[in-house]
Design a protein around this motif. Structure first.
Motif, mmCIF file in Angstrom:
data_model
loop_
_atom_site.group_PDB
_atom_site.id
_atom_site.type_symbol
_atom_site.label_atom_id
_atom_site.label_comp_id
_atom_site.label_asym_id
_atom_site.label_seq_id
_atom_site.Cartn_x
_atom_site.Cartn_y
_atom_site.Cartn_z
ATOM 1 N N ASN A 96 43.780 36.526 41.963
ATOM 2 C CA ASN A 96 43.362 35.275 41.333
ATOM 3 C C ASN A 96 41.949 34.887 41.744
ATOM 4 O O ASN A 96 41.166 34.400 40.923
ATOM 5 N N PHE A 97 41.609 35.088 43.004
ATOM 6 C CA PHE A 97 40.258 34.765 43.469
ATOM 7 C C PHE A 97 39.217 35.634 42.766
ATOM 8 O O PHE A 97 38.182 35.136 42.312
ATOM 9 N N ILE A 98 39.483 36.928 42.665
ATOM 10 C CA ILE A 98 38.552 37.832 41.983
ATOM 11 C C ILE A 98 38.434 37.464 40.511
ATOM 12 O O ILE A 98 37.333 37.458 39.941
ATOM 13 N N MET A 99 39.560 37.122 39.898
ATOM 14 C CA MET A 99 39.531 36.740 38.485
ATOM 15 C C MET A 99 38.747 35.442 38.296
ATOM 16 O O MET A 99 38.053 35.272 37.290
ATOM 17 N N MET A 100 38.825 34.516 39.238
ATOM 18 C CA MET A 100 38.050 33.271 39.140
ATOM 19 C C MET A 100 36.551 33.563 39.254
ATOM 20 O O MET A 100 35.735 32.930 38.579
ATOM 21 N N VAL B 220 33.212 33.921 34.780
ATOM 22 C CA VAL B 220 31.917 33.712 34.136
ATOM 23 C C VAL B 220 31.630 34.851 33.161
ATOM 24 O O VAL B 220 31.058 34.641 32.092
ATOM 25 N N ILE B 221 32.063 36.057 33.506
ATOM 26 C CA ILE B 221 31.755 37.246 32.712
ATOM 27 C C ILE B 221 32.786 37.471 31.606
ATOM 28 O O ILE B 221 32.425 37.807 30.474
ATOM 29 N N ILE B 222 34.066 37.304 31.926
ATOM 30 C CA ILE B 222 35.123 37.612 30.950
ATOM 31 C C ILE B 222 35.527 36.351 30.186
ATOM 32 O O ILE B 222 35.385 35.233 30.689
ATOM 33 N N PRO B 223 36.050 36.522 28.974
ATOM 34 C CA PRO B 223 36.494 35.356 28.203
ATOM 35 C C PRO B 223 37.719 34.691 28.855
ATOM 36 O O PRO B 223 38.477 35.329 29.578
ATOM 37 N N THR B 224 37.920 33.442 28.551
ATOM 38 C CA THR B 224 39.004 32.666 29.151
ATOM 39 C C THR B 224 40.373 33.218 28.770
ATOM 40 O O THR B 224 41.271 33.276 29.606
ATOM 41 N N TRP B 225 40.541 33.646 27.519
ATOM 42 C CA TRP B 225 41.845 34.152 27.076
ATOM 43 C C TRP B 225 42.231 35.411 27.843
ATOM 44 O O TRP B 225 43.390 35.624 28.166
ATOM 45 N N LEU B 226 41.238 36.265 28.162
ATOM 46 C CA LEU B 226 41.516 37.480 28.932
ATOM 47 C C LEU B 226 41.883 37.130 30.371
ATOM 48 O O LEU B 226 42.775 37.745 30.962
ATOM 49 N N PHE B 227 41.216 36.117 30.918
ATOM 50 C CA PHE B 227 41.531 35.649 32.268
ATOM 51 C C PHE B 227 42.993 35.223 32.357
ATOM 52 O O PHE B 227 43.729 35.654 33.252
ATOM 53 N N ILE C 28 50.141 38.468 33.223
ATOM 54 C CA ILE C 28 50.717 39.809 33.383
ATOM 55 C C ILE C 28 50.904 40.132 34.870
ATOM 56 O O ILE C 28 51.965 40.614 35.291
ATOM 57 N N PHE C 29 49.894 39.868 35.691
ATOM 58 C CA PHE C 29 50.007 40.131 37.129
ATOM 59 C C PHE C 29 51.080 39.257 37.764
ATOM 60 O O PHE C 29 51.825 39.708 38.634
#
Length: 136
Positions: free
Chosen positions: A30-34, A38-45, A51-52
């Protein structure tokens, strides 16, 4: 003959440590995804996070429902974990040697490893002796 052996408390410590490791991995993910938000879209986040989380909950559920290792001996065989094994099904028994786990070889040449490292040393020796003496 009915005899029962149960695993030591080290198995419980292993389970607790697995829980801690899985929860820590989830928090790190979750920390890495946060940071990558900035780089990835919100829906992918949110999709990757859900899923995880599902895989994490599934793993924790499997750990909770897993049975503690144990041996229950009967006259015609024994039950190890969730598997009933009859002495007549066993071709030969390979005892533990130098830190390895003992193995059972069936008549169709399939092998099954017995994880006896969770038992006390005297219990491991007695389990191996009972199996070796009852093979026909």
């Amino acid at each position: 003959m009915h005899k029962e052996f149960k695993a030591t408390y080290l198995y419980i410590i292993k389970t607790i440590m697995l829980f801690a490791a899985v929860i820590t991995a989830f928090l790190v993910f979750n920390f890495i995804m946060m940071l990558l938000n900035v780089i990835i879209p919100t829906w992918l986040f949110y999709t990757l996070n859900v899923i995880f989380a599902i895989f994490t909950l599934l793993f924790l559920f499997m750990q909770l429902t897993a049975k503690k290792p144990g041996f229950t001996f009967h006259d015609d065989g024994f039950k190890y974990k969730r598997k009933n094994i009859k002495y007549s099904e066993i071709k030969h028994f390979i005892p533990a040697q130098g830190g390895s786990e003992p193995e059972i070889v069936f008549h169709d040449n399939n092998t099954y490893v017995l994880e006896l490292s969770w038992f006390l040393k005297k219990d491991r020796q007695e389990i191996e002796q009972i199996i070796a003496t009852n093979i026909k």
